[in-house]
Design an enzyme around this catalytic site. Structure first.
Site, mmCIF file in Angstrom:
data_model
loop_
_atom_site.group_PDB
_atom_site.id
_atom_site.type_symbol
_atom_site.label_atom_id
_atom_site.label_comp_id
_atom_site.label_asym_id
_atom_site.label_seq_id
_atom_site.Cartn_x
_atom_site.Cartn_y
_atom_site.Cartn_z
ATOM 1 N N SER A 112 0.560 0.804 -4.114
ATOM 2 C CA SER A 112 -0.816 0.765 -3.619
ATOM 3 C C SER A 112 -0.935 -0.115 -2.380
ATOM 4 O O SER A 112 -0.224 -1.116 -2.241
ATOM 5 C CB SER A 112 -1.758 0.247 -4.712
ATOM 6 O OG SER A 112 -1.764 1.141 -5.783
ATOM 7 N N LYS A 122 -12.878 5.337 -11.719
ATOM 8 C CA LYS A 122 -11.466 4.976 -11.897
ATOM 9 C C LYS A 122 -11.274 4.006 -13.061
ATOM 10 O O LYS A 122 -12.050 3.060 -13.215
ATOM 11 C CB LYS A 122 -10.985 4.321 -10.603
ATOM 12 C CG LYS A 122 -9.582 3.747 -10.654
ATOM 13 C CD LYS A 122 -9.222 3.100 -9.328
ATOM 14 C CE LYS A 122 -7.824 2.532 -9.352
ATOM 15 N NZ LYS A 122 -7.402 2.025 -8.024
ATOM 16 N N ASP A 182 -6.196 9.204 -2.759
ATOM 17 C CA ASP A 182 -6.230 8.081 -3.693
ATOM 18 C C ASP A 182 -7.647 7.563 -3.918
ATOM 19 O O ASP A 182 -8.304 7.103 -2.974
ATOM 20 C CB ASP A 182 -5.332 6.958 -3.143
ATOM 21 C CG ASP A 182 -4.894 6.009 -4.242
ATOM 22 O OD1 ASP A 182 -5.480 6.044 -5.330
ATOM 23 O OD2 ASP A 182 -3.955 5.227 -3.993
ATOM 24 N N ASP A 183 -8.115 7.636 -5.148
ATOM 25 C CA ASP A 183 -9.406 7.067 -5.547
ATOM 26 C C ASP A 183 -10.613 7.772 -4.910
ATOM 27 O O ASP A 183 -11.669 7.148 -4.729
ATOM 28 C CB ASP A 183 -9.486 5.555 -5.212
ATOM 29 C CG ASP A 183 -8.530 4.703 -6.029
ATOM 30 O OD1 ASP A 183 -7.732 5.271 -6.796
ATOM 31 O OD2 ASP A 183 -8.580 3.468 -5.892
ATOM 32 N N LYS A 194 1.787 7.723 -0.325
ATOM 33 C CA LYS A 194 1.919 6.804 -1.463
ATOM 34 C C LYS A 194 2.808 7.424 -2.543
ATOM 35 O O LYS A 194 2.672 8.600 -2.867
ATOM 36 C CB LYS A 194 0.528 6.517 -2.020
ATOM 37 C CG LYS A 194 0.537 5.598 -3.244
ATOM 38 C CD LYS A 194 -0.877 5.213 -3.621
ATOM 39 C CE LYS A 194 -0.913 4.390 -4.896
ATOM 40 N NZ LYS A 194 -2.271 3.904 -5.199
ATOM 41 N N ARG A 241 0.068 10.033 -11.179
ATOM 42 C CA ARG A 241 1.110 10.625 -10.330
ATOM 43 C C ARG A 241 2.286 11.132 -11.151
ATOM 44 O O ARG A 241 2.893 12.168 -10.845
ATOM 45 C CB ARG A 241 1.564 9.603 -9.278
ATOM 46 C CG ARG A 241 0.533 9.469 -8.168
ATOM 47 C CD ARG A 241 0.506 8.099 -7.510
ATOM 48 N NE ARG A 241 -0.830 7.875 -6.988
ATOM 49 C CZ ARG A 241 -1.225 8.246 -5.767
ATOM 50 N NH1 ARG A 241 -0.372 8.786 -4.931
ATOM 51 N NH2 ARG A 241 -2.472 8.053 -5.395
ATOM 52 N N HIS A 260 4.316 5.253 -5.738
ATOM 53 C CA HIS A 260 3.835 4.533 -6.930
ATOM 54 C C HIS A 260 4.441 5.014 -8.242
ATOM 55 O O HIS A 260 3.806 4.938 -9.300
ATOM 56 C CB HIS A 260 2.305 4.562 -7.000
ATOM 57 C CG HIS A 260 1.746 3.271 -7.526
ATOM 58 N ND1 HIS A 260 0.415 3.028 -7.734
ATOM 59 C CD2 HIS A 260 2.396 2.128 -7.919
ATOM 60 C CE1 HIS A 260 0.249 1.817 -8.210
ATOM 61 N NE2 HIS A 260 1.433 1.240 -8.333
ATOM 62 N N CYS A 302 -3.566 5.138 -10.903
ATOM 63 C CA CYS A 302 -2.564 5.738 -10.015
ATOM 64 C C CYS A 302 -1.252 6.151 -10.666
ATOM 65 O O CYS A 302 -0.881 7.318 -10.630
ATOM 66 C CB CYS A 302 -2.248 4.780 -8.874
ATOM 67 S SG CYS A 302 -3.662 4.429 -7.837
ATOM 68 N N ASP A 338 -6.095 11.412 -7.215
ATOM 69 C CA ASP A 338 -5.315 10.901 -8.364
ATOM 70 C C ASP A 338 -6.199 10.367 -9.488
ATOM 71 O O ASP A 338 -5.801 10.326 -10.637
ATOM 72 C CB ASP A 338 -4.334 9.822 -7.912
ATOM 73 C CG ASP A 338 -5.017 8.531 -7.472
ATOM 74 O OD1 ASP A 338 -6.180 8.569 -7.022
ATOM 75 O OD2 ASP A 338 -4.373 7.465 -7.570
ATOM 76 N N ASN A 339 -7.402 9.908 -9.140
ATOM 77 C CA ASN A 339 -8.345 9.401 -10.149
ATOM 78 C C ASN A 339 -9.702 9.240 -9.485
ATOM 79 O O ASN A 339 -9.833 9.427 -8.272
ATOM 80 C CB ASN A 339 -7.861 8.071 -10.775
ATOM 81 C CG ASN A 339 -7.484 7.014 -9.764
ATOM 82 O OD1 ASN A 339 -6.307 6.697 -9.598
ATOM 83 N ND2 ASN A 339 -8.454 6.475 -9.048
ATOM 84 N N HIS A 359 -8.151 4.470 -1.067
ATOM 85 C CA HIS A 359 -7.964 3.309 -1.953
ATOM 86 C C HIS A 359 -8.273 2.048 -1.144
ATOM 87 O O HIS A 359 -7.878 1.924 0.008
ATOM 88 C CB HIS A 359 -6.504 3.307 -2.426
ATOM 89 C CG HIS A 359 -6.154 2.313 -3.484
ATOM 90 N ND1 HIS A 359 -6.073 0.961 -3.222
ATOM 91 C CD2 HIS A 359 -5.831 2.470 -4.793
ATOM 92 C CE1 HIS A 359 -5.725 0.336 -4.340
ATOM 93 N NE2 HIS A 359 -5.570 1.220 -5.310
HETATM 94 MG MG MG Z 1 -5.728 5.894 -7.373
#
Ligand code: MG
Length: 484
Positions: A179, A326, A57-58, A154, A101, A156, A97, A305-306, A253
């Site tokens: 998150s 992001k 994540d991130d 995660k 996803r 989401h 996110c 994811d980003n 994240h």
């Molecule tokens: Mg993310």
């Protein structure tokens, strides 16, 4: 020296006869053994490959050692890339996110499933929407081929029971359903906490097993460790049948947490500690596959994811030489580190600059699990088999960068055209470019030199492509706008 050559002829003859008998027995035994071993290999070879999808994540384009970070040490991911293939031009389906996803798990642009919005960019704890049951997920597809499936980490894509992983093709789920910075408790330092050493109790995020909350607030200091343990146990207990593991780390994240073993270990500080623990986790998964002998029979894919959450200051990562992070449709928002690993099947040490996306993983995994191409109806993804296994060309001709429901930019071959631009999180208005900004990303990955003025034919080609997307990709009502 003892050899039949210095024996007398009679002895040689007797020796030869005996030797022939011994050899015949040995050949016979070897034959029997090879039949058994051969059939075991054949059984393993003939059975379907396992698939492990690690989604973090991130994490930014510049946050791993193998992608050039000077001070974050990621020996396991570096080794994974050395033994596998590293992508330079790999995109997530969105810059935040939830839509990202949805794109990964459905193989479709998130506008098609309603998993994006121009008003609420992701799902929140008060959201009542989620990934619709009508969507065919990667997990449902693969499970239909006889795979054991597990989601760890995660989610989401909706935290109400009908939207959870167990309603979307996963046999089991363990993780934080949204998150890790949501459910901020009143009186907690909130935004300021993001650049400090945060405390677990400031957020009331739930940890779930299947459909039940088992811990609240989730102890995030051990969350990476516990996700890893869960993943390792799943692999070990499914050695006899094909499995699909979706391991989606809640970190890095913000807020950032790591277990005591990783405290103050990284030269990069807290963010580095967290990424280094995620790297350790990848090592645990790969080592488990090696130890169980499943390594030659498992595709592992790692990506994010980003891009990095730049507005968090030092608590966020870096996109390296890419612009923005992001939330943005500039390269830093959606171009991700991506590594594929399958010893014996993916050539070691490969680097590809072919255009690829998380949207492509649905058809890639589905084909590996045994689904015929004609049955894969996901229109937005392209099977990556030729890129992965033959070092070949990507079948993907172009890619759209959506922000919410709108196309902000398009990529076609080496080129990217921006029609709309806006800062990742600022209150500044969307800027419409009547003449798009066009960059050659192979020459100019940082998107600095607009070449639109010199390339009118590209402007025209992109306009045709934009019309194609506007006509072909349907935008359905948003799930993210359904709230209390
Ligand atoms: Mg993310």
């Amino acid at each position: 020296m003892f050899s039949p050559l210095n024996m007398n002829p009679a002895r040689v003859s007797r020796y030869s006869a005996k030797r022939h008998v011994h050899m015949s027995i040995r050949i016979f035994l070897a034959l029997i053994a090879s039949i058994f071993v051969g059939s075991a290999i054949q059984m393993k070879g003939a059975s379907k490959p396992n698939i492990v999808m690690i989604f973090v994540d991130d994490l930014g384009y510049g946050d791993l050692g193998v992608y050039g970070n000077p001070t974050i040490r990621t020996p396991h991911l570096d080794r994974m890339a050395q033994e596998g293939m590293r992508f330079t031009d790999f995109y997530s389906a969105a810059s935040v996110c939830t839509p990202s996803r949805a794109g990964l798990l459905t193989g479709r642009y998130p506008v098609r499933s309603g998993m994006c919005s121009d008003r609420r960019r992701v799902l929140f704890p008060n959201s009542k929407g989620g990934l619709p049951a009508s969507e065919w997920t990667m997990a449902e597809a693969i499970k239909g081929q006889g795979y054991a499936t597990a989601a760890v980490g995660k989610w989401h894509l909706g935290h109400l029971p009908q939207f959870l992983p167990t309603s979307h093709g996963f046999d089991s789920y363990f993780g934080i359903p949204y998150s890790n910075d949501m459910d901020l408790l009143p009186g907690s330092p909130g935004g300021a906490a993001r650049s400090l050493e945060p405390e677990v109790e400031w957020w009331n995020v739930p940890l779930m097993r299947d459909e039940k909350v088992v811990e609240r607030p989730a102890d995030q200091t051990t969350i990476t460790r516990r996700y890893t343990q869960e993943a390792v146990t799943f692999i070990k207990s499914n050695q006899e049948k094909p499995f699909f593991l979706y391991l989606a780390h809640s970190l890095p994240h913000v807020p950032l947490f790591r277990s005591p073993q990783f405290e103050n270990k990284s030269l990069r500080g807290l963010f580095g500690d967290v990424v280094e623990e995620v790297d350790w986790s990848v090592g645990q998964v790969l080592n488990t596959l090696r130890e169980t002998g499943l390594d030659q029979h498992t595709l592992v894919f790692f990506t994010s994811d980003n891009g990095p959450w730049l507005t968090q200051g030092p608590a966020g990562g870096t996109a390296g030489l890419l612009h923005e992070g992001k939330g943005s449709t500039w390269e830093g928002g959606m171009r991700e580190p991506a590594i594929a690993w399958w010893p014996g099947k993916i050539k070691a040490g490969g680097i590809t600059s072919e255009l690829a996306s998380t949207l492509d993983l649905f058809p890639t995994f589905a084909r590996l699990s045994g689904i015929p191409e004609s049955e894969i109806t996901q229109k937005d993804g392209y099977d990556l088999a030729s890129v992965l296994f033959e070092n070949g060309r990507s079948a993907r001709p172009h890619f759209a960068f959506y922000r919410g429901t709108r196309i902000f930019a398009l990529r076609m071959g080496a080129y990217k055209a921006h029609y709309l631009t806006k800062s990742a999180y600022g209150r500044d208005p969307v800027v419409e470019h009547e003449n798009p900004l066009i960059f050659n990303l192979l020459h100019d990955p940082s998107e600095r030199f607009d070449i639109a003025g010199q390339r009118p034919e590209l402007v025209k080609a992109f306009e045709n492509l934009r019309t194609h997307y506007l006509n072909e990709v349907e935008v359905v009502p948003s799930q993210l706008e359904i709230v209390d």
